[in-house]
Design an enzyme around this catalytic site. Structure first.
Site, PDB file in Angstrom:
ATOM      1  N   GLU A   1      -3.606  37.253 -12.222  1.00 30.98           N
ATOM      2  CA  GLU A   1      -4.327  37.227 -10.951  1.00 30.98           C
ATOM      3  C   GLU A   1      -4.258  38.649 -10.407  1.00 30.98           C
ATOM      4  OE1 GLU A   1      -2.714  34.386  -8.108  1.00 30.98           O
ATOM      5  OE2 GLU A   1      -3.076  35.845  -6.516  1.00 30.98           O
TER       6      GLU A   1
ATOM      7  N   ARG B   1      -5.690  43.984  -3.276  1.00 29.85           N
ATOM      8  CA  ARG B   1      -4.893  44.728  -2.293  1.00 29.85           C
ATOM      9  C   ARG B   1      -5.058  46.223  -2.478  1.00 29.85           C
ATOM     10  NH1 ARG B   1       0.765  41.285  -2.317  1.00 29.85           N
ATOM     11  NH2 ARG B   1      -0.231  39.250  -2.545  1.00 29.85           N
TER      12      ARG B   1
ATOM     13  N   LYS C   1      -2.162  26.388  -4.166  1.00 30.39           N
ATOM     14  CA  LYS C   1      -1.025  27.297  -4.275  1.00 30.39           C
ATOM     15  C   LYS C   1      -0.050  26.936  -3.161  1.00 30.39           C
ATOM     16  CE  LYS C   1      -0.715  32.233  -3.443  1.00 30.39           C
ATOM     17  NZ  LYS C   1      -1.224  33.479  -4.006  1.00 30.39           N
TER      18      LYS C   1
ATOM     19  N   THR D   1      -5.604  37.262  -3.445  1.00 24.95           N
ATOM     20  CA  THR D   1      -5.734  37.800  -2.085  1.00 24.95           C
ATOM     21  C   THR D   1      -7.212  37.878  -1.688  1.00 24.95           C
ATOM     22  OG1 THR D   1      -3.855  39.221  -2.735  1.00 24.95           O
ATOM     23  CG2 THR D   1      -4.610  39.415  -0.485  1.00 24.95           C
TER      24      THR D   1
HETATM   25  O1  LIG Z   1      -2.198  36.837  -1.360  1.00 28.50           O
HETATM   26  C1  LIG Z   1      -2.384  36.169  -2.369  1.00 28.50           C
HETATM   27  O2  LIG Z   1      -3.416  35.566  -2.689  1.00 28.50           O
HETATM   28  C2  LIG Z   1      -1.310  36.133  -3.251  1.00 28.50           C
HETATM   29  O3  LIG Z   1      -1.650  36.097  -4.381  1.00 28.50           O
HETATM   30  C3  LIG Z   1       0.098  36.152  -2.810  1.00 28.50           C
HETATM   31  C4  LIG Z   1       0.974  36.196  -4.033  1.00 28.50           C
HETATM   32  O4  LIG Z   1       0.841  34.998  -4.723  1.00 28.50           O
HETATM   33  C5  LIG Z   1       2.375  36.447  -3.687  1.00 28.50           C
HETATM   34  O5  LIG Z   1       2.445  37.597  -2.902  1.00 28.50           O
HETATM   35  C6  LIG Z   1       3.246  36.616  -4.894  1.00 28.50           C
HETATM   36  O6  LIG Z   1       4.544  36.609  -4.421  1.00 28.50           O
HETATM   37  P1  LIG Z   1       5.722  37.425  -5.111  1.00 28.50           P
HETATM   38  O7  LIG Z   1       5.881  36.916  -6.508  1.00 28.50           O
HETATM   39  O8  LIG Z   1       6.910  37.180  -4.244  1.00 28.50           O
HETATM   40  O9  LIG Z   1       5.278  38.863  -5.047  1.00 28.50           O
END
Ligand SMILES: O=C(O)C(=O)C[C@H](O)[C@H](O)COP(=O)(O)O
Length: 205
Positions: A39, A43, A126, A66
């Site tokens: 994914e 960002r 999610k 995101t």
């Molecule tokens: O904003 C979105 O659509 C995202 O995809 C958020 C991510 O799934 C998480 O930020 C992953 O979390 P970490 O594994 O803790 O870095």
């Protein structure tokens, strides 16, 4: 089906790419570690170009993360994203994704949000931010009233807790642990392959 493919791979690396030239070597590194999907989060300004580069690769499932606006959704679908992920639920995004015929995975953090997402037809959501919300115990708790829903836990899941999420209602486990932004930027792709293999082994099946 995309969700079947995601379930088979069982791990969804969340990646932040600063330089689009890193996208293809990153995808190859993940595939070499047994995780042929990613994914790519919107960002960074490089994200859409990175999606387009990886979409050319055979046997690799690329999605965009995101995704916050319908315009972003249009752009990533045009670039070749096969699925889209958002941190929260938005009916506007949901409709836009259906119009494109592209699966969308909205983020939910509560039962109410899950009810909204389900009313819009989503049975894969999610669970974000999973660790901060209470961890793997949330999955069976939310699955009980919504047995038709499958979850993609994401947020704060590293190698130490990955195995906790090896649960039936979990479609796949989402994590940025496999491909840290600095490792991608520094071209440490062998390390990413090793982390993919390690995380994949931890979530079983
Ligand atoms: O904003 C979105 O659509 C995202 O995809 C958020 C991510 O799934 C998480 O930020 C992953 O979390 P970490 O594994 O803790 O870095």
């Amino acid at each position: 089906m995309i969700t079947t493919e995601l379930a088979r791979i069982r791990v969804l690396p969340v990646v932040v790419i600063d330089d689009p030239r890193h996208a293809v070597p990153l995808a190859r590194a993940l595939a070499d570690g047994g995780v042929p999907c990613a994914e790519i989060t919107l960002r960074t300004p490089a994200a859409v170009e990175a999606v387009a580069a990886v979409a050319e690769l055979d046997g690799f499932l690329v999605g965009a993360g995101t995704v916050l606006s319908p315009e972003q959704l249009d752009r990533v679908v045009d670039a070749g994203a096969r699925f889209v992920v958002s941190p929260g639920f938005s009916a506007v995004l949901s409709n836009r994704a259906s119009r494109h015929g592209v699966p969308a995975i909205p983020g939910v953090a509560t039962a109410s949000e899950l009810m909204s997402a389900r009313a819009a037809g989503h049975t894969v959501v999610k669970l974000f931010p999973a660790a901060q919300l209470g961890g793997a115990a949330l999955v069976p708790a939310l699955h009980a009233p919504f047995p038709d829903v499958r979850f993609v836990p994401s947020g704060g899941i590293g190698i130490g807790t990955a195995a906790d999420y090896d649960l039936d209602p979990v479609l796949t486990v989402s994590t940025s642990w496999i491909a840290p932004r600095d490792a991608i930027g520094a071209g440490r792709f062998d390390e990413i392959t090793a982390r993919a293999r390690e995380f994949r082994a931890a979530v079983g099946r």
